[in-house]
Motif scaffolding. Structure first.
Motif, mmCIF file in Angstrom:
data_model
loop_
_atom_site.group_PDB
_atom_site.id
_atom_site.type_symbol
_atom_site.label_atom_id
_atom_site.label_comp_id
_atom_site.label_asym_id
_atom_site.label_seq_id
_atom_site.Cartn_x
_atom_site.Cartn_y
_atom_site.Cartn_z
ATOM 1 N N THR A 28 48.578 1.925 -37.692
ATOM 2 C CA THR A 28 47.534 1.590 -37.865
ATOM 3 C C THR A 28 46.605 1.704 -38.789
ATOM 4 O O THR A 28 46.635 2.520 -39.785
ATOM 5 C CB THR A 28 46.853 2.814 -36.482
ATOM 6 N N PRO A 29 45.431 1.007 -38.483
ATOM 7 C CA PRO A 29 44.267 1.309 -39.453
ATOM 8 C C PRO A 29 43.430 1.992 -39.416
ATOM 9 O O PRO A 29 43.292 2.874 -37.788
ATOM 10 C CB PRO A 29 43.632 -0.008 -39.317
ATOM 11 N N VAL A 30 43.067 2.511 -40.235
ATOM 12 C CA VAL A 30 41.953 3.666 -40.401
ATOM 13 C C VAL A 30 40.927 3.216 -41.086
ATOM 14 O O VAL A 30 41.207 2.750 -42.043
ATOM 15 C CB VAL A 30 42.933 4.965 -40.748
ATOM 16 N N THR A 31 39.779 4.215 -40.787
ATOM 17 C CA THR A 31 38.395 4.010 -41.868
ATOM 18 C C THR A 31 38.189 5.363 -41.452
ATOM 19 O O THR A 31 37.830 5.600 -40.714
ATOM 20 C CB THR A 31 37.317 2.640 -40.914
ATOM 21 N N LEU A 32 37.529 5.497 -42.927
ATOM 22 C CA LEU A 32 36.806 6.432 -43.147
ATOM 23 C C LEU A 32 35.741 7.095 -43.509
ATOM 24 O O LEU A 32 35.688 6.027 -43.966
ATOM 25 C CB LEU A 32 37.652 7.900 -43.917
ATOM 26 N N ARG A 33 34.650 7.135 -43.267
ATOM 27 C CA ARG A 33 32.706 6.907 -43.550
ATOM 28 C C ARG A 33 32.303 8.331 -43.954
ATOM 29 O O ARG A 33 32.603 9.159 -43.949
ATOM 30 C CB ARG A 33 32.486 6.955 -42.296
ATOM 31 N N CYS A 34 31.714 7.724 -45.292
ATOM 32 C CA CYS A 34 31.217 8.509 -45.746
ATOM 33 C C CYS A 34 29.374 7.718 -46.270
ATOM 34 O O CYS A 34 29.339 6.760 -46.634
ATOM 35 C CB CYS A 34 31.692 8.625 -47.658
ATOM 36 N N HIS A 35 28.668 9.337 -45.699
ATOM 37 C CA HIS A 35 27.308 8.810 -45.882
ATOM 38 C C HIS A 35 26.705 9.313 -46.265
ATOM 39 O O HIS A 35 26.348 10.741 -46.362
ATOM 40 C CB HIS A 35 26.993 8.821 -44.060
ATOM 41 N N GLN A 36 25.530 9.263 -47.130
ATOM 42 C CA GLN A 36 24.603 10.299 -48.079
ATOM 43 C C GLN A 36 23.305 10.047 -47.770
ATOM 44 O O GLN A 36 22.903 8.272 -48.090
ATOM 45 C CB GLN A 36 25.297 9.642 -49.401
ATOM 46 N N THR A 37 22.151 10.519 -47.670
ATOM 47 C CA THR A 37 21.285 10.241 -47.991
ATOM 48 C C THR A 37 19.939 10.393 -49.100
ATOM 49 O O THR A 37 18.652 10.055 -49.009
ATOM 50 C CB THR A 37 20.902 11.103 -46.842
ATOM 51 N N GLU A 38 20.459 10.741 -50.457
ATOM 52 C CA GLU A 38 19.780 10.988 -51.873
ATOM 53 C C GLU A 38 19.680 9.910 -52.662
ATOM 54 O O GLU A 38 19.623 9.981 -53.647
ATOM 55 C CB GLU A 38 20.362 12.223 -51.992
ATOM 56 N N ASN A 39 20.444 8.743 -51.826
ATOM 57 C CA ASN A 39 19.956 7.617 -52.663
ATOM 58 C C ASN A 39 20.907 7.221 -54.334
ATOM 59 O O ASN A 39 20.439 7.102 -55.730
ATOM 60 C CB ASN A 39 18.670 6.982 -53.194
ATOM 61 N N HIS A 40 22.322 8.593 -53.963
ATOM 62 C CA HIS A 40 22.679 7.797 -55.535
ATOM 63 C C HIS A 40 23.629 6.968 -55.271
ATOM 64 O O HIS A 40 24.022 6.737 -54.586
ATOM 65 C CB HIS A 40 23.832 9.672 -54.777
ATOM 66 N N ARG A 41 23.662 6.984 -57.003
ATOM 67 C CA ARG A 41 24.231 5.289 -57.140
ATOM 68 C C ARG A 41 26.021 5.708 -56.865
ATOM 69 O O ARG A 41 26.761 4.682 -56.303
ATOM 70 C CB ARG A 41 24.125 5.161 -58.673
ATOM 71 N N SER A 92 46.929 13.645 -45.600
ATOM 72 C CA SER A 92 46.037 14.560 -46.539
ATOM 73 C C SER A 92 45.005 14.690 -45.950
ATOM 74 O O SER A 92 44.309 15.003 -44.681
ATOM 75 C CB SER A 92 46.009 13.877 -47.291
ATOM 76 N N VAL A 93 43.642 15.375 -46.641
ATOM 77 C CA VAL A 93 42.503 15.973 -46.737
ATOM 78 C C VAL A 93 42.144 14.769 -47.462
ATOM 79 O O VAL A 93 41.906 15.207 -48.430
ATOM 80 C CB VAL A 93 42.161 17.191 -46.833
ATOM 81 N N TYR A 94 41.093 14.034 -47.079
ATOM 82 C CA TYR A 94 39.795 12.663 -48.127
ATOM 83 C C TYR A 94 38.368 13.365 -47.883
ATOM 84 O O TYR A 94 37.675 14.424 -47.425
ATOM 85 C CB TYR A 94 39.806 12.180 -47.126
ATOM 86 N N PHE A 95 38.330 13.652 -49.762
ATOM 87 C CA PHE A 95 36.842 14.330 -49.765
ATOM 88 C C PHE A 95 36.419 12.325 -50.132
ATOM 89 O O PHE A 95 36.468 12.506 -51.309
ATOM 90 C CB PHE A 95 36.420 15.366 -50.797
ATOM 91 N N CYS A 96 34.921 13.335 -49.933
ATOM 92 C CA CYS A 96 33.704 11.870 -50.704
ATOM 93 C C CYS A 96 33.416 13.057 -51.863
ATOM 94 O O CYS A 96 32.825 14.188 -50.964
ATOM 95 C CB CYS A 96 32.572 11.787 -49.323
ATOM 96 N N ALA A 97 32.969 11.743 -52.577
ATOM 97 C CA ALA A 97 32.062 13.080 -53.120
ATOM 98 C C ALA A 97 30.234 11.802 -53.607
ATOM 99 O O ALA A 97 30.812 10.928 -54.061
ATOM 100 C CB ALA A 97 32.620 13.461 -54.424
ATOM 101 N N ILE A 98 29.855 13.134 -54.392
ATOM 102 C CA ILE A 98 28.402 11.597 -54.878
ATOM 103 C C ILE A 98 28.027 12.543 -56.566
ATOM 104 O O ILE A 98 28.672 13.664 -56.714
ATOM 105 C CB ILE A 98 26.907 11.757 -54.591
ATOM 106 N N SER A 99 27.665 12.075 -57.137
ATOM 107 C CA SER A 99 27.159 12.151 -58.495
ATOM 108 C C SER A 99 26.253 11.917 -58.894
ATOM 109 O O SER A 99 25.568 11.727 -58.764
ATOM 110 C CB SER A 99 27.898 11.153 -59.801
ATOM 111 N N GLU A 100 25.678 13.633 -59.566
ATOM 112 C CA GLU A 100 24.053 13.631 -59.821
ATOM 113 C C GLU A 100 24.203 14.346 -61.319
ATOM 114 O O GLU A 100 24.827 14.831 -62.106
ATOM 115 C CB GLU A 100 24.082 15.294 -58.713
ATOM 116 N N GLY A 101 23.109 14.271 -61.707
ATOM 117 C CA GLY A 101 22.602 13.902 -63.450
ATOM 118 C C GLY A 101 22.801 12.790 -64.003
ATOM 119 O O GLY A 101 23.688 12.291 -63.914
ATOM 120 N N GLN A 102 22.338 12.918 -65.787
ATOM 121 C CA GLN A 102 23.015 12.058 -66.032
ATOM 122 C C GLN A 102 22.894 12.340 -67.078
ATOM 123 O O GLN A 102 22.358 13.304 -68.219
ATOM 124 C CB GLN A 102 21.499 11.202 -66.010
ATOM 125 N N GLY A 103 22.806 11.354 -68.962
ATOM 126 C CA GLY A 103 23.110 12.448 -70.595
ATOM 127 C C GLY A 103 24.004 13.033 -70.196
ATOM 128 O O GLY A 103 23.876 14.207 -71.373
#
Lengths: 114, 110
Positions: free
Chosen positions: A17-30, A87-98
């Protein structure tokens, strides 16, 4: 929690079967990422995105596809789920630069493929 | 291919003990090494190490990087049951991706 929401939190599905997981973020991370975690393997990168409609493969991308049509949402799709994708699926975002970048993770989705 | 290896994979100690967790890495273009703690859910950030020999500390936890030996250690002193968790070490690559080690499962018994 860096404003990350994953859905669903748990899912049980059948092989093929097809499965879709969703990750939603609210802080405009690239940058956004999908990892899976299995015993003995730590976290392994599936796919990542560096902007709207800009995605690339990670080390375990076979059997998965992703889409990012808007900044806040990053979808992971299993076109035809297999038991090896339990499995356990994790979404992540990246913060910071330089050189100060850090990843922050969502609470995870427990997926069982029977 | 970049590689991160952690040891031991599992460790059981008594409350009050001091523990040292190890992380070694083989990477082509080192940027930084990160440590995370994972209890029941998401990994949470502990430390980022970029320069050799500089210790990062937070309460009873500390970490240091040895670029010559391509390794890092995470120390926890006066352990408490709340320190029980999986500790993950990761190498930061381009596009801000992380390559993780297998993790060390630490159990603190009262």
């Amino acid at each position: 929690d860096a404003g990350i929401t994953q859905s669903p939190r748990h899912k049980v599905t059948e092989t093929g079967t097809p499965v879709t997981l969703r990750c939603h973020q609210t802080e405009n991370h690239r940058y956004m990422y999908w990892y899976r975690q299995d015993p003995g393997h730590g976290l392994r990168l599936i796919h990542y995105s560096y902007g709207v409609k800009d995605t690339d493969k990670g080390e375990v991308s076979d059997g998965y596809s992703v889409s990012r049509s808007k900044t806040e949402d990053f979808l992971l799709t299993l076109e035809s789920a297999t038991s090896s994708q339990t499995s356990v699926y994790f979404c992540a975002i990246s913060e910071g630069q330089g050189g100060d970048e850090k990843l922050f993770f969502g609470s995870g989705t427990q997926l069982s493929v029977l | 291919e970049d590689k991160v290896v952690q040891s031991p994979l599992s460790l059981v100690v008594h409350e009050g003990d001091t523990v040292t967790l190890n992380c070694s890495y083989e990477v082509t273009n080192f940027r930084s090494l990160l440590w995370y703690k994972q209890e029941k859910k998401a990994p949470t950030f502990l430390f980022m190490l970029t320069s050799s020999g500089i210790e990062k500390k937070s309460g009873r936890l500390s970490s240091i990087l040895d670029k010559k030996e391509l390794s890092s250690i995470l120390n926890i002193t006066a352990t408490q049951t709340g320190d029980s968790a999986i500790y993950l070490c990761a190498d930061l690559q381009g596009a801000q991706k992380l390559v993780f080690g297998q993790g060390t499962r630490l159990t603190i018994n009262p």
